[in-house]
Design a protein around this motif. Structure first.
Motif, short mmCIF file in Angstrom:
data_model
loop_
_atom_site.label_atom_id
_atom_site.label_comp_id
_atom_site.label_asym_id
_atom_site.label_seq_id
_atom_site.Cartn_x
_atom_site.Cartn_y
_atom_site.Cartn_z
N ALA A 34 1.62 -13.90 28.89
CA ALA A 34 1.35 -12.60 28.25
C ALA A 34 1.52 -11.46 29.25
CB ALA A 34 -0.06 -12.60 27.67
N SER A 35 1.10 -11.68 30.50
CA SER A 35 1.23 -10.64 31.53
C SER A 35 2.71 -10.36 31.83
CB SER A 35 0.50 -11.09 32.79
OG SER A 35 0.71 -10.17 33.84
N LEU A 36 3.50 -11.42 31.94
CA LEU A 36 4.92 -11.22 32.23
C LEU A 36 5.63 -10.51 31.08
CD1 LEU A 36 5.81 -14.67 33.87
CD2 LEU A 36 5.28 -12.49 34.99
N ILE A 37 5.28 -10.88 29.85
CA ILE A 37 5.90 -10.22 28.69
C ILE A 37 5.51 -8.75 28.65
CG2 ILE A 37 5.90 -10.14 26.18
CD1 ILE A 37 5.61 -13.20 26.21
N ALA A 38 4.22 -8.46 28.91
CA ALA A 38 3.76 -7.06 28.90
C ALA A 38 4.49 -6.24 29.96
CB ALA A 38 2.25 -7.01 29.11
N ASN A 39 4.65 -6.80 31.16
CA ASN A 39 5.38 -6.09 32.21
C ASN A 39 6.82 -5.82 31.81
OD1 ASN A 39 4.04 -5.75 35.16
ND2 ASN A 39 3.06 -7.46 34.08
N TRP A 62 14.50 0.36 41.69
CA TRP A 62 13.19 -0.06 41.12
C TRP A 62 13.32 -1.33 40.31
CZ3 TRP A 62 10.97 1.19 35.91
CH2 TRP A 62 9.62 0.77 35.81
N LEU A 63 14.35 -1.43 39.45
CA LEU A 63 14.42 -2.55 38.49
C LEU A 63 14.75 -3.88 39.15
CD1 LEU A 63 16.27 -0.92 35.43
CD2 LEU A 63 13.84 -1.49 35.67
N VAL A 64 15.69 -3.88 40.09
CA VAL A 64 16.13 -5.17 40.67
C VAL A 64 14.98 -5.88 41.39
CG1 VAL A 64 17.66 -6.25 42.36
CG2 VAL A 64 18.55 -4.50 40.79
N PRO A 65 14.27 -5.23 42.31
CA PRO A 65 13.13 -5.93 42.95
C PRO A 65 12.04 -6.31 41.93
CG PRO A 65 13.75 -4.00 44.22
CD PRO A 65 14.49 -3.90 42.91
N PHE A 66 11.86 -5.41 40.95
CA PHE A 66 10.79 -5.68 39.98
C PHE A 66 11.08 -6.97 39.20
CE2 PHE A 66 8.34 -5.27 36.13
CZ PHE A 66 7.13 -4.73 36.56
N PHE A 67 12.32 -7.11 38.70
CA PHE A 67 12.64 -8.33 37.95
C PHE A 67 12.72 -9.56 38.86
CE2 PHE A 67 14.12 -5.35 34.62
CZ PHE A 67 13.42 -5.91 33.55
#
Length: 604
Positions: A34-39, A62-67
């Motif tokens: 649920a946490s991963l889906i919410a992020n 921002w997106l590449v490190p985040f994913f």
């Protein structure tokens, strides 16, 4: 770490605390998807709002490190089942890794605000701040129970936003930054309160599990104690049965010898008086054995009430026949009233209760009399035994139904008062409780007592045919009769032989099944055939009287049989029906033996 409840119990054992840690970690594992889906959803929403306005380099940074971080968290999630099998230390390492990645993901949200904030308009900036704040609040349930971890996460998420807004330098930006700091403080307080609530819930759960474990342990201990008590009860029953069997043997022989002595000295009044005294002593000892065995049967559940409608007149009639001679001998009046009533209970148990009460009343009454009454009261039947005896002091009334307790009274008890073990009233109370029939006593010392048994009112049974007229004493002669005795107790065998020969019979005695079988095989059934078998139940070499019956009947054919046993704890009704014999329990009164022999031989 956790808040204490007002009432603190003992510290739960280590296995319980370890179970709590495992539950906490399992909760993190279960909430990870649920946490991963919410992020992911939050990132996609922000990307949808800012991708036109924000430089591509900022968005990619921002997106590449985040994913990449989300991928690491997903891989960690997939490793959990293998880690869980390695024990609590491996789980604690897994939790530390999980917390680290979660805090870093919160920091990425804060960094994202730095990269995106200045490129959005007011609506986009507001949406960005609200999204990050909502994500922070959502982490309360996930992280707040770990205390410091949540505070670090909230600081990594919200404080960079406040710093970025403050960096803009406007008055409104300063106010907004202050508001974000205030929101951070609110989130920290909410996290602390949530942790207290969580800790209380977990503490209650741990205590409940601890108490359940204690309850299981105590239940096991109680079951073991109950099993041991049942074993002890069975051992006590077996002991009384064995003791009764062994002690009844000499009593049985004593009664038979006494009757044989009477037969040989019919004209000697002094000898007859001695025989009467011997028989009285045998009867007294038989009564003691019966009391002990009654208590044992009741305690071990060997007595089952069989309630039915019955006439009080029948019981009063038998009590009158039994106790009138004894009362007359002491100069007492024994009277019965209310015989017309009917009760609904077990007539055998009721009669045993009344017998004990009347016997006690006669024993402890020296002058006056005993009155046995039956009357209705309040829709129930009251059976009462009144006496004018020594009475019972108030301080002793609470103990008279205890085993082995005898009323002392104000003066020394005479010999006939001390006769017995003090079990009569204990048996009365237990039989009454078994029938759920209220039993009470009133007494005035020096004036007498009254015992009251309350029973349901019964209905008159259907009218039966006229009863056969009672017959007089049997004049038994056994001339030309051959009786085979199989008895391993020498005294009993000798006494039986003397008594039966005194009645005119020819007697052949054996002390084992083997000897009886050898004698039978040596006889010609056309010339020698027993008229009656008298066999003991317990015989040497692990044999029983049934083995003796089978062996002798196998050679001579059907022969009338009387089985005599000293054991009253084992029912032989099914054996008696299958092998066609009648049973007598030692010590056997000679008159009863004579009547049974007459019945089996068809003497009229």
């Amino acid at each position: 770490m956790s808040a204490s409840l007002p009432l603190k119990t003992t510290t739960p054992p280590a296995p319980v605390q370890q179970g709590r840690l495992q539950d906490d970690i399992r909760g993190l594992y279960q909430q990870t998807p649920a946490s991963l889906i919410a992020n992911t959803v939050g990132v996609l929403l922000i990307y949808g709002m800012f991708w036109r306005a924000t430089p591509a380099v900022n968005m990619v940074a921002w997106l590449v490190p985040f994913f990449g971080l989300m991928l690491l968290r997903w891989l960690l999630y997939r490793r959990y089942p293998q880690v869980a099998e390695l024990g609590i230390d491996a789980l604690l390492r897994w939790r530390r890794q999980w917390n680290t990645l979660t805090v870093v993901s919160g920091l990425f949200w804060g960094v994202g605000v730095w990269l995106l904030y200045e490129w959005g308009d007011t609506a986009q900036k507001t949406a960005l701040i609200v999204t990050v704040y909502a994500y922070t609040l959502g982490a309360i349930q996930l992280l707040a129970h770990q205390g410091a971890v949540f505070h670090v996460f909230a600081a990594a998420t919200l404080l960079p936003i406040a710093a970025r807004v403050l960096y803009s330098g406007g008055v409104s930006d300063i106010e907004l930054a202050a508001m974000i700091v205030f929101v951070f403080m609110i989130a920290a307080i909410m996290g602390r309160n949530y942790r207290k609530v969580y800790d209380n819930i977990v503490e209650l759960k741990v205590r409940t599990e601890h108490l359940m474990e204690q309850l299981r342990t105590e239940k096991i201990a109680a079951e073991e104690a109950r099993r041991q008590a049942e074993v002890a009860n069975r051992a006590k029953t077996q002991f009384f049965a064995a003791a009764s069997h062994d002690l009844r043997q000499p009593l049985h022989a004593l009664g038979l010898f006494a009757e044989a002595l009477r037969q040989k000295s019919r004209n000697d009044a002094e000898v007859s008086q001695l025989v009467n005294s011997i028989n009285s002593s045998v009867d007294a000892l038989e009564g003691l054995f019966s009391e002990l065995l009654d208590i044992t049967r009741i305690d071990t559940g060997g007595v089952d009430p069989n309630p039915q409608d019955f006439s009080v007149r029948d019981i009063f009639g038998r009590l009158r026949l039994t106790f009138e001679p004894t009362a007359f001998e002491k100069g007492l009046v024994l009277d019965f009233r209310g015989e017309r009533h009917y009760a609904h209970a077990d007539p055998l148990l009721v009669e045993r209760i009344l017998r004990n009460l009347v016997s006690n009343a006669i024993r402890y009454t020296e002058d006056g009399g005993i009155l046995v009454t039956c009357r209705t009261s309040g829709g129930q039947l009251k059976l009462q035994v009144w006496d004018t005896g020594v009475g019972i002091a108030e301080k002793e009334r609470s103990r008279i139904f205890e085993e082995f307790y005898q009323v002392q009274g104000g003066r020394p008890l005479e010999a006939h008062h001390r006769k017995g073990l003090g079990l009569g009233l204990a048996i009365v109370k237990r039989l009454a409780d078994l029938m759920r029939a209220p039993l009470s006593v009133r007494s005035v010392p020096g004036r007498g007592s009254v015992f009251t048994l309350v029973l349901p009112i019964g209905s008159p049974p259907r009218v039966a045919g006229p009863a056969a007229a009672p017959k007089g004493p049997i004049g038994l002669t056994l001339d030309h009769r051959l009786i085979v005795v199989v008895e391993d107790e020498p005294a009993v065998s000798e006494a039986l032989e003397v008594l039966l020969k005194g009645w005119g019979a020819s007697v052949v005695s054996f002390d084992s099944v083997t000897n009886a079988r050898a004698w039978a095989l040596a006889q010609d059934p056309l010339r020698v055939k027993p008229d009656l078998l008298i066999v003991d139940y317990r015989l040497p070499e692990g044999s029983t009287g049934i083995d003796a019956i089978v062996a002798l009947r196998g050679h001579f054919g059907p022969v009338p049989t009387i089985m005599v046993t000293g054991s009253t704890m084992s029912g032989h009704e099914e054996d008696a029906r299958r092998h066609d014999f009648h049973l007598l329990v030692k010590p056997v009164v000679p008159n009863k033996l004579r009547a049974m022999i007459a019945f089996k031989l068809g003497v009229r």
